[in-house]
Scaffold this motif. Structure first.
Motif, mmCIF file in Angstrom:
data_model
loop_
_atom_site.group_PDB
_atom_site.id
_atom_site.type_symbol
_atom_site.label_atom_id
_atom_site.label_comp_id
_atom_site.label_asym_id
_atom_site.label_seq_id
_atom_site.Cartn_x
_atom_site.Cartn_y
_atom_site.Cartn_z
ATOM 1 N N PHE A 28 50.440 40.032 54.010
ATOM 2 C CA PHE A 28 51.397 39.520 53.032
ATOM 3 C C PHE A 28 50.810 39.455 51.622
ATOM 4 C CE2 PHE A 28 53.065 35.677 50.884
ATOM 5 C CZ PHE A 28 54.414 35.956 50.848
ATOM 6 N N ASP A 29 49.626 38.859 51.493
ATOM 7 C CA ASP A 29 49.047 38.683 50.160
ATOM 8 C C ASP A 29 48.664 40.015 49.529
ATOM 9 O OD1 ASP A 29 48.372 35.515 49.686
ATOM 10 O OD2 ASP A 29 48.381 36.054 51.799
ATOM 11 N N GLU A 30 48.164 40.941 50.323
ATOM 12 C CA GLU A 30 47.833 42.262 49.798
ATOM 13 C C GLU A 30 49.095 42.994 49.367
ATOM 14 O OE1 GLU A 30 45.659 46.452 51.128
ATOM 15 O OE2 GLU A 30 45.550 44.697 52.448
ATOM 16 N N ALA A 31 50.179 42.825 50.138
ATOM 17 C CA ALA A 31 51.448 43.468 49.792
ATOM 18 C C ALA A 31 51.961 42.947 48.449
ATOM 19 C CB ALA A 31 52.486 43.215 50.880
ATOM 20 N N LEU A 32 51.781 41.646 48.195
ATOM 21 C CA LEU A 32 52.199 41.083 46.913
ATOM 22 C C LEU A 32 51.372 41.663 45.773
ATOM 23 C CD1 LEU A 32 52.807 37.306 47.722
ATOM 24 C CD2 LEU A 32 54.513 39.064 47.276
ATOM 25 N N GLU A 33 50.081 41.875 46.013
ATOM 26 C CA GLU A 33 49.229 42.464 44.981
ATOM 27 C C GLU A 33 49.655 43.899 44.680
ATOM 28 O OE1 GLU A 33 45.353 41.915 46.553
ATOM 29 O OE2 GLU A 33 45.314 39.746 46.152
ATOM 30 N N LYS A 34 50.031 44.647 45.727
ATOM 31 C CA LYS A 34 50.566 45.992 45.513
ATOM 32 C C LYS A 34 51.905 45.888 44.770
ATOM 33 C CE LYS A 34 47.481 48.188 48.169
ATOM 34 N NZ LYS A 34 46.460 49.095 47.621
#
Length: 315
Positions: free
Chosen positions: A208-214
């Motif tokens: 989830f957090d990596e997806a938000l960064e992308k």
């Protein structure tokens, strides 16, 4: 292929409705254990969202707009969404083809070379059809607003004014200008490379957090595309002004006013104080309803224990 941000959609939209420029020190912003800033006043909540928008920070926009106790639900919902449909070989092939098209060396020129022969024809068609499409779109959106029973008459009036302002921009935007088109291709290709995705499996397995960064990258690219076609996102953000029009204990109502192509617009939003911070009431209620729905759909530990006792008795 399902690469959706459904778990985040209503949160992001509510953030956009709560943006305004205020001094961070006077607004009062603390820190949660997670490191996400907690807005200690209604105007601090507004300030956090506007700063995130200005910085193209989707991650901060989302995480600062829900109480810390609800972020785990968003993470779980994201994981569930990403694993809902199995990936087929056809999905993998289409994703890989699109990725190669956008990120290969010289992708910008290759895409433009493929598109250019059709461009003059599109320009000719758009000259006559674009006004019609814009008019139809405005009419459809206006009808949707009229039919929305959740909106007050004042909210409907503001929504229609916003649709009109957006239509003003769309009518003047040079969507089929060759130079702007080439620049847009460059913006998209740059964003695709910056995301550093290698496969559909990697994208679907992304936390989830990596997806938000992308998502930060995609968010910035979207603003760049709008700016490229004359939609002044910076001017809209700079025009935002807010005020607390009512506050009673742990509830508040904030009015945000702004300008879009010379059209004055405003939106009122209800905020609630939870866990020491201020958040969109609508977002909190929707997440809470989802959390309660998830809990109700799973057997409780007590129910499982009771069932086991019945089976033992029968044995």
């Amino acid at each position: 292929m399902r690469l959706t941000l459904k778990p985040l959609a209503f949160v992001a939209l509510s953030c956009l409705a709560l943006t305004a420029c205020k001094d961070e020190e006077s607004a009062g912003v603390g820190s949660a254990k997670s490191g996400v800033k907690v807005a200690e006043s209604p105007l601090a909540a507004v300030d956090a969202n506007i700063e995130a928008l200005k910085n193209n920070d989707l991650k901060a926009l989302v995480l600062s707009s829900v109480p810390p106790s609800m972020t785990e639900h968003l993470r779980a919902k994201w994981k569930s969404e990403m694993n809902q449909d199995p990936i087929t070989e056809e999905d993998r092939a289409k994703f890989a083809e699109a990725l190669t098209m956008l990120t290969a060396p010289g992708a910008e020129q290759k895409i433009w070379t493929d598109v250019q022969p059709k461009f003059a024809e599109w320009q000719k068609e758009a000259q006559f059809q674009m006004p019609m499409y814009i008019g139809i779109g405005q009419g459809m959106l206006g009808s949707m607003v009229d039919g929305n029973e959740d909106l007050t008459e004042a909210q409907k009036t503001q929504a229609k004014a916003g649709i009109g302002a957006f239509g003003t921009w769309a009518s003047s935007a040079k969507f089929l200008d060759a130079d702007l088109a080439q620049k847009s291709i460059g913006i998209v290709c740059h964003a695709a490379r910056e995301m550093k995705l290698e496969s559909l499996d990697q994208a679907r397995a992304m936390p989830f957090d990596e997806a938000l960064e992308k998502g930060n990258i995609a968010f910035k690219a979207t603003r760049d595309l709008l700016d490229n076609y004359g939609f002044p996102t910076n001017d809209v953000l700079k025009s935002l002004k807010s005020e607390v029009i009512a506050q009673n204990g742990d509830t508040a109502k904030v009015k945000v006013t702004y300008q879009m192509f010379g059209t004055p617009l405003e939106v009122e939003s209800d905020l609630v104080k939870l866990e020491g911070g201020w958040y969109s009431k609508e977002s909190v209620e929707k997440i809470r309803a989802e959390m309660n729905g998830s809990a109700n759909s799973e057997p409780s530990p007590d129910a499982d224990a009771a069932e086991g006792s019945d089976e033992s008795a029968e044995g």
